[in-house]
Design a protein around this motif. Structure first.
Motif, short mmCIF file in Angstrom:
data_model
loop_
_atom_site.label_atom_id
_atom_site.label_comp_id
_atom_site.label_asym_id
_atom_site.label_seq_id
_atom_site.Cartn_x
_atom_site.Cartn_y
_atom_site.Cartn_z
N VAL A 1 51.42 -4.43 103.11
CA VAL A 1 52.48 -3.43 103.14
C VAL A 1 51.87 -2.13 102.61
N LEU A 2 51.93 -1.09 103.40
CA LEU A 2 51.27 0.17 103.05
C LEU A 2 52.30 1.27 102.81
N VAL A 3 52.11 1.99 101.71
CA VAL A 3 52.90 3.17 101.37
C VAL A 3 51.93 4.25 100.87
N PRO A 4 52.36 5.50 100.77
CA PRO A 4 51.46 6.55 100.25
C PRO A 4 51.00 6.23 98.83
N ALA A 5 49.72 6.44 98.58
CA ALA A 5 49.17 6.17 97.24
C ALA A 5 49.56 7.26 96.26
N ASP A 6 49.64 8.50 96.71
CA ASP A 6 49.99 9.61 95.83
C ASP A 6 51.50 9.78 95.75
N PRO A 7 51.99 10.28 94.62
CA PRO A 7 53.44 10.51 94.49
C PRO A 7 53.94 11.50 95.54
N LEU A 8 55.16 11.28 96.00
CA LEU A 8 55.82 12.20 96.92
C LEU A 8 56.70 13.15 96.12
N TRP B 1 64.47 -1.93 100.34
CA TRP B 1 64.05 -0.83 99.46
C TRP B 1 64.84 -0.96 98.16
N SER B 2 64.14 -0.96 97.03
CA SER B 2 64.82 -1.16 95.75
C SER B 2 64.12 -0.37 94.65
N GLN C 1 68.32 11.91 89.20
CA GLN C 1 68.36 10.47 88.96
C GLN C 1 67.61 9.69 90.06
N ASP C 2 67.35 10.34 91.19
CA ASP C 2 66.61 9.67 92.27
C ASP C 2 65.12 9.62 91.99
N GLU C 3 64.65 10.33 90.99
CA GLU C 3 63.23 10.33 90.67
C GLU C 3 62.81 8.97 90.12
N GLY C 4 61.61 8.51 90.50
CA GLY C 4 61.10 7.26 89.97
C GLY C 4 60.36 6.45 91.02
N ARG C 5 60.17 5.15 90.72
CA ARG C 5 59.42 4.25 91.60
C ARG C 5 60.36 3.50 92.55
N TYR C 6 59.87 3.34 93.78
CA TYR C 6 60.61 2.61 94.82
C TYR C 6 59.73 1.49 95.36
N LEU C 7 60.36 0.31 95.54
CA LEU C 7 59.65 -0.86 96.06
C LEU C 7 60.07 -1.11 97.49
N CYS C 8 59.08 -1.22 98.38
CA CYS C 8 59.32 -1.58 99.77
C CYS C 8 58.87 -3.03 99.96
N ASP C 9 59.81 -3.92 100.31
CA ASP C 9 59.53 -5.36 100.30
C ASP C 9 59.86 -5.97 101.66
N PHE C 10 58.86 -6.64 102.29
CA PHE C 10 59.02 -7.37 103.55
C PHE C 10 59.03 -8.86 103.26
N GLN C 11 60.00 -9.57 103.83
CA GLN C 11 60.06 -11.02 103.63
C GLN C 11 60.47 -11.71 104.93
N LEU D 1 55.88 2.95 95.68
CA LEU D 1 55.53 4.36 95.70
C LEU D 1 56.38 5.12 94.70
N GLU D 2 55.94 6.34 94.37
CA GLU D 2 56.64 7.13 93.36
C GLU D 2 57.20 8.40 93.98
N LEU D 3 58.45 8.71 93.63
CA LEU D 3 59.11 9.92 94.09
C LEU D 3 59.33 10.85 92.91
#
Length: 284
Positions: A32-39, A66-67, A116-126, A136-138
């Motif tokens: 699972v790939l997401v941007p390495a640098d913060p957005l 997404w969580s 409040q939307d700032e922070g880390r987000y998890l993208c999960d495939f199952q 990734l970090e926003l």
């Protein structure tokens, strides 16, 4: 007949083991790939959080979630039957982009960003054969007003110049430079966080008649935003100087007054004595 049963059980066991190995291999072979640098995205704006499988694989029959694990929140979930579940606090603000789901891409769009939307987000495939996630970090930013300059505290020899700007996030640095680009020492600095999380900042420098006349107040945001600058030119009118010829004239007039004062006093005393003498003669 009895001897065939162990053979059948062994075959079934072997098939199960092979299936597990295939599933494990499939789970390991995909990432699972997401941007390495913060957005970074502006407060009140819109951001797209990308996430995809590599190599590409259809995620249409998977659960993609997404969580925000650190907050214990689900943001937006795609279910294998094609339905979606959206968290209450994100109602009307999040959207899953499903146009490329056949290639394993399921990006999350968030509108009307808040702090409040700032922070880390998890993208999960199952799925039965795919298990993987990435984080990734926003970062949410707010670009405040251009700095304002104010002159005050003049005592005839020096003055304070204050720089003020409001409405920033995250915290920022305020710098002073002269016309040669040299950093100046602050005499006072203050950062204030308002109730809704934005920062106001002000700082002051002391200026004398010997200082460089050009003052530059620069704001360097904590986010990747351009520097904001205000410039002021302190003219000689702020520090009035007495001309040398005026000083000379003042000294000359002072000497003349002194020279005239003493003879005038002497003449006044002589005239007073004469009047007294005349009065005595008249009475006699």
């Amino acid at each position: 007949m009895l001897g065939a049963r162990p053979s059948h059980s062994s075959a079934a066991l072997l098939s199960a083991v092979v299936l597990l190995h295939v599933q494990a291999a499939a789970a390991v072979s995909f990432q699972v790939l997401v941007p390495a640098d913060p957005l970074s995205a502006p407060l009140g704006g819109t951001v797209l959080l990308p996430c995809h499988l590599s190599p590409p694989l259809s995620a249409q029959a998977m659960q993609v979630k997404w969580s925000r694990p650190q907050l214990g929140q689900d943001v937006h979930v795609y279910l294998p039957d094609g339905s979606e579940v959206q968290a209450e606090r994100y109602q009307g603000r999040t959207e899953l982009l499903r146009d490329r789901i056949q290639s394993g891409t399921l990006a999350l769009r968030i509108r009307n960003l808040t702090l409040q939307d700032e922070g880390r987000y998890l993208c999960d495939f199952q799925s039965n054969s795919i298990v993987g996630n990435a984080t990734l970090e926003l970062r949410v930013t707010s670009s405040g007003l251009d700095p304002l300059l104010h002159i005050g505290g003049y005592d005839g020899k020096q003055m304070n110049v204050t720089c003020l700007s409001v409405g920033w996030y995250p915290k920022l640095k305020m710098l002073w430079r002269n016309g040669h680009g040299e950093r100046l020492t602050l005499s006072k600095e203050e950062k204030i966080s308002r109730n809704w999380g934005l920062f106001d900042v002000s700082s002051s420098v002391v200026v004398t008649k010997h200082s460089d006349p050009t003052l530059i107040c620069a704001i360097r945001p904590g986010s990747p935003s351009p520097e904001k600058v205000s410039v002021i030119l302190i003219s000689d009118d702020f520090f009035p100087q007495v001309s040398s010829w005026k000083v000379g004239l003042f000294l000359f007039l002072s000497v003349c007054v002194c020279l005239l004062f003493f003879p005038a006093c002497y003449l006044w005393r002589v005239q007073r004595a004469k009047r007294k003498s005349s009065n005595l003669t008249t009475k006699t």
